[in-house]
Every structure is written in C-alpha cells, then in structure tokens.
Design a protein around this motif. Structure first.
Motif, PDB file in Angstrom:
ATOM      1  N   UNK A 102      -1.586  -2.929  40.936  1.00  0.00           N
ATOM      2  CA  UNK A 102      -2.524  -3.788  41.653  1.00  0.00           C
ATOM      3  C   UNK A 102      -2.907  -3.215  43.004  1.00  0.00           C
ATOM      4  N   UNK A 103      -2.008  -2.423  43.618  1.00  0.00           N
ATOM      5  CA  UNK A 103      -2.257  -1.875  44.947  1.00  0.00           C
ATOM      6  C   UNK A 103      -3.192  -0.668  44.908  1.00  0.00           C
ATOM      7  N   UNK A 104      -3.379  -0.086  43.738  1.00  0.00           N
ATOM      8  CA  UNK A 104      -4.183   1.134  43.624  1.00  0.00           C
ATOM      9  C   UNK A 104      -5.298   0.924  42.607  1.00  0.00           C
ATOM     10  N   UNK A 105      -4.957   0.985  41.342  1.00  0.00           N
ATOM     11  CA  UNK A 105      -5.928   0.703  40.271  1.00  0.00           C
ATOM     12  C   UNK A 105      -6.671  -0.597  40.534  1.00  0.00           C
ATOM     13  N   UNK A 106      -5.942  -1.624  40.997  1.00  0.00           N
ATOM     14  CA  UNK A 106      -6.514  -2.958  41.150  1.00  0.00           C
ATOM     15  C   UNK A 106      -7.598  -3.064  42.203  1.00  0.00           C
ATOM     16  N   UNK A 107      -7.765  -2.039  43.041  1.00  0.00           N
ATOM     17  CA  UNK A 107      -8.759  -2.075  44.109  1.00  0.00           C
ATOM     18  C   UNK A 107     -10.055  -1.349  43.747  1.00  0.00           C
ATOM     19  N   UNK A 108     -10.069  -0.682  42.602  1.00  0.00           N
ATOM     20  CA  UNK A 108     -11.230   0.124  42.224  1.00  0.00           C
ATOM     21  C   UNK A 108     -12.186  -0.701  41.362  1.00  0.00           C
ATOM     22  N   UNK A 109     -13.475  -0.743  41.689  1.00  0.00           N
ATOM     23  CA  UNK A 109     -14.435  -1.438  40.815  1.00  0.00           C
ATOM     24  C   UNK A 109     -14.382  -0.868  39.404  1.00  0.00           C
ATOM     25  N   UNK A 110     -14.600  -1.713  38.409  1.00  0.00           N
ATOM     26  CA  UNK A 110     -14.452  -1.256  37.022  1.00  0.00           C
ATOM     27  C   UNK A 110     -15.478  -1.921  36.113  1.00  0.00           C
ATOM     28  N   UNK A 111     -15.755  -1.177  35.033  1.00  0.00           N
ATOM     29  CA  UNK A 111     -16.702  -1.608  34.009  1.00  0.00           C
ATOM     30  C   UNK A 111     -15.992  -1.535  32.665  1.00  0.00           C
ATOM     31  N   UNK A 112     -16.332  -2.470  31.774  1.00  0.00           N
ATOM     32  CA  UNK A 112     -15.855  -2.386  30.393  1.00  0.00           C
ATOM     33  C   UNK A 112     -17.060  -2.449  29.467  1.00  0.00           C
ATOM     34  N   UNK A 113     -17.123  -1.478  28.544  1.00  0.00           N
ATOM     35  CA  UNK A 113     -18.167  -1.474  27.521  1.00  0.00           C
ATOM     36  C   UNK A 113     -17.532  -1.939  26.211  1.00  0.00           C
ATOM     37  N   UNK A 114     -17.916  -3.139  25.792  1.00  0.00           N
ATOM     38  CA  UNK A 114     -17.397  -3.664  24.524  1.00  0.00           C
ATOM     39  C   UNK A 114     -18.219  -3.092  23.376  1.00  0.00           C
ATOM     40  N   UNK A 115     -17.532  -2.580  22.344  1.00  0.00           N
ATOM     41  CA  UNK A 115     -18.197  -2.163  21.117  1.00  0.00           C
ATOM     42  C   UNK A 115     -18.009  -3.286  20.090  1.00  0.00           C
ATOM     43  N   UNK A 116     -19.094  -3.927  19.736  1.00  0.00           N
ATOM     44  CA  UNK A 116     -19.013  -5.175  18.979  1.00  0.00           C
ATOM     45  C   UNK A 116     -18.561  -4.984  17.542  1.00  0.00           C
ATOM     46  N   UNK A 117     -18.669  -3.759  16.999  1.00  0.00           N
ATOM     47  CA  UNK A 117     -18.278  -3.516  15.606  1.00  0.00           C
ATOM     48  C   UNK A 117     -17.036  -2.618  15.507  1.00  0.00           C
ATOM     49  N   UNK A 118     -16.251  -2.572  16.550  1.00  0.00           N
ATOM     50  CA  UNK A 118     -15.113  -1.654  16.608  1.00  0.00           C
ATOM     51  C   UNK A 118     -14.022  -2.074  15.632  1.00  0.00           C
TER      52      UNK A 118
END
Length: 314
Positions: free
Chosen positions: A244-260
């Motif tokens: 949370x102190x490192x990774x948790x501070x970085x903006x992030x995007x998730x691309x959902x693949x609907x047929x995965x």
C-alpha cells in the motif's frame, strides 16, 4: 510430476475491458516531462510484444528481455524444430534452470529505470505479467507513472495467482487445457516445457478456446509461434500483493477482457474490487474490451486506443 504440481505449473500460462484513472498521482508524476515510454512486462513463456502502432503515435515502447528467455538463451533448440526429436526435447536442460522469479523482476526493474531516465513510464502487464508489475511497483514506485493491468492478475486479499484460480470466481478457467502441451518433467529440465508445435487438432482446438476463442486459426497459430517453449517455474506461486505504501500510490488502469477463458471475468472483477477496497482513494480506472484472453488483430487496435488515451493523461 504429480497432478498437483501440474496444476500449479499451468497457473503461469497466459497473456493479456476498462471502467474508472485514479485522481491520486505517483510521487514521480510531474517530476519527469517528455514522451511517455510503455514498458511491456513479459507474460507467460517470454511473450512481451511491442505494438508498432504505439510507436507510430509518438510513444517509446520496449519489451522486457528476461534471463533464460532472451534470443541468445537457446530456447529454440534443434530438437524443437521439425522433424522434432521429442526424446531429446524432454531431457535437454533449460536455460531457465537456476533462474529465479527475483531475477526476472530485477530485469524488469532495470528496464523501468532506464526508461524513467527519459520521461514518464507506463508499465503494462498482461495475464501473469500483472503479478510482475505489482512486484516491480513495490520496488520502484517513484519511477512508474501508470500501471496497466491488461486482463492480468492483481493480487490483493489472496497472495498469489494460483490462489485466485482456485476461488469460486476462477474455477471456470480453461487454463488446464494447456497441460496437454507439456513435454518434459520440470525436475529434469529445470523449467515448465511446452511443445507449442503440436499439430493435434483436438489439443489445438482446446488451446484456442482457452486463449483466443474469437480468433481465426491463422491468428491463433501466429500467437502460439510467439511463445517460447520454456517457462520459469513458480511464477504463479509467488506472493505478488502490492504494498500500500508503494504500489498503492501509483495510478492504475485495468482492461477487462469480456470473453476471457483463462482469467474469467468474475475473477477480473474480484481483483479490481479488492484493489479498490485496499486503496479507496486510488481506484482502478477500468475499460472493457470485447475479446478473449489474447485479443485478435481487430481488437488489438481498440486496446491500443485505450493505451493511447490513458497515456495522454500523464
């Protein structure tokens, strides 16, 4: 090799829809100006594609070369050519023997360091590559401006990708179909070795359904030929939770693949939800892509539009 071992082995297989980027920014944001660099962490079996289209749009792009999976590391041995020598293929030592997950993370960190010296960094991980980018973010958060999880593992409540595939949300995964391509005992060769050049139509049909159910046979065969035969053991069993102190501070995007069919949509949603609960002030920005685990050429264009869109926010 026991059934349990094989089940764990196959959790490392895989490659790459999106819903709302966090208002929080990384510590590095605003400190580096210039053209963003997309760093593509390697997915399973050394796959780390660099889309030409992003370069044409003015971005720098680099795929991470990993120890044991570089062009000089002799994964494509004579026994793998046609006609294949399957007896030799099943016993020849892998260049991955002795390489660790930590070695692969270190190689990715070094690539990020070099890219960050030039400007903002967008670190992309698809499938098992999502676990890798979380671990990299734990180490060098100030050098990463945006994390992109492309239908990827993002461990939160549970520690490893293997744990997530055993949940109710992950139980429909078709990753076990890839076991039929395994061609050697990992204890003998020092890696999980698959023969992606098998021509059996039944096994190929199962793998296509798992990876690229909406593709043509030609596109699927091209994808198979992009994968190295050997993969590092243990990727799916490493604690890959973001700090949370490192990774948790970085903006992030998730691309959902609907047929995965490798990382089921319900499992993608669970990982997104858990991450947002851990960092309520830095939630995923999510986009949707109507495609299978590995996008077709047509859908790749849509995916790159998403990458372009989010990079323009840096």
């Amino acid at each position: 090799m026991t059934k349990h071992t094989r089940r764990k082995a196959i959790t490392v297989a895989g490659l790459t829809g999106l819903t709302g980027i966090a208002t929080a920014s990384s510590a590095a944001a605003g400190e580096r100006r210039g053209v963003p660099t997309f760093v593509f962490a390697a997915g399973a079996n050394g796959v780390s594609g660099v889309p030409n289209e992003l370069v044409l749009r003015g971005y720098r792009c680099v795929g991470v070369d990993l120890p044991g999976q570089r062009p000089t590391d002799a994964q494509f041995r004579l026994s793998y050519q046609a006609p294949q020598d399957l007896a030799a293929f099943a016993t020849e030592p892998s260049p991955l023997a002795g390489v660790t997950v930590a070695d692969h993370i270190a190689a990715t960190v070094e690539t990020v360091r070099r890219a960050a010296a030039l400007g903002p960094v967008v670190l992309v991980g698809a499938s098992i590559g999502g676990a890798a980018i979380s671990l990299v973010a734990n180490q060098v958060p100030r050098l990463i401006d945006l994390l992109v999880y492309d239908t990827a593992f993002c461990c939160g409540t549970l520690p490893t990708p293997g744990h997530y595939l055993q949940t109710d949300e992950g139980k429909t995964t078709q990753v076990m179909a890839l076991l039929e391509f395994m061609a050697a005992d990992p204890a003998v060769v020092g890696a999980f070795r698959s023969n992606w050049r098998i021509a059996d139509p039944v096994r190929l049909a199962k793998a296509k359904e798992a990876f690229m159910s909406d593709s043509t046979d030609a596109e699927f065969h091209t994808f198979l030929n992009s994968m190295m035969p050997d993969e590092l053991p243990g990727k799916g069993d490493v604690d890959s939770r973001g700090d949370l102190r490192t990774w948790g501070r970085i903006p992030r995007v998730y691309v959902r693949h609907l047929r995965d069919n490798i990382i089921p949509l319900a499992l993608q949603d669970r990982m997104i939800r858990e991450a947002d609960e851990r960092t309520p002030r830095n939630r995923f920005r999510v986009f949707d892509l109507d495609t299978a685990h590995v996008p077709t050429s047509a859908k790749l264009g849509e995916l790159l539009n998403i990458y372009d869109r989010v990079a323009r926010t840096l």
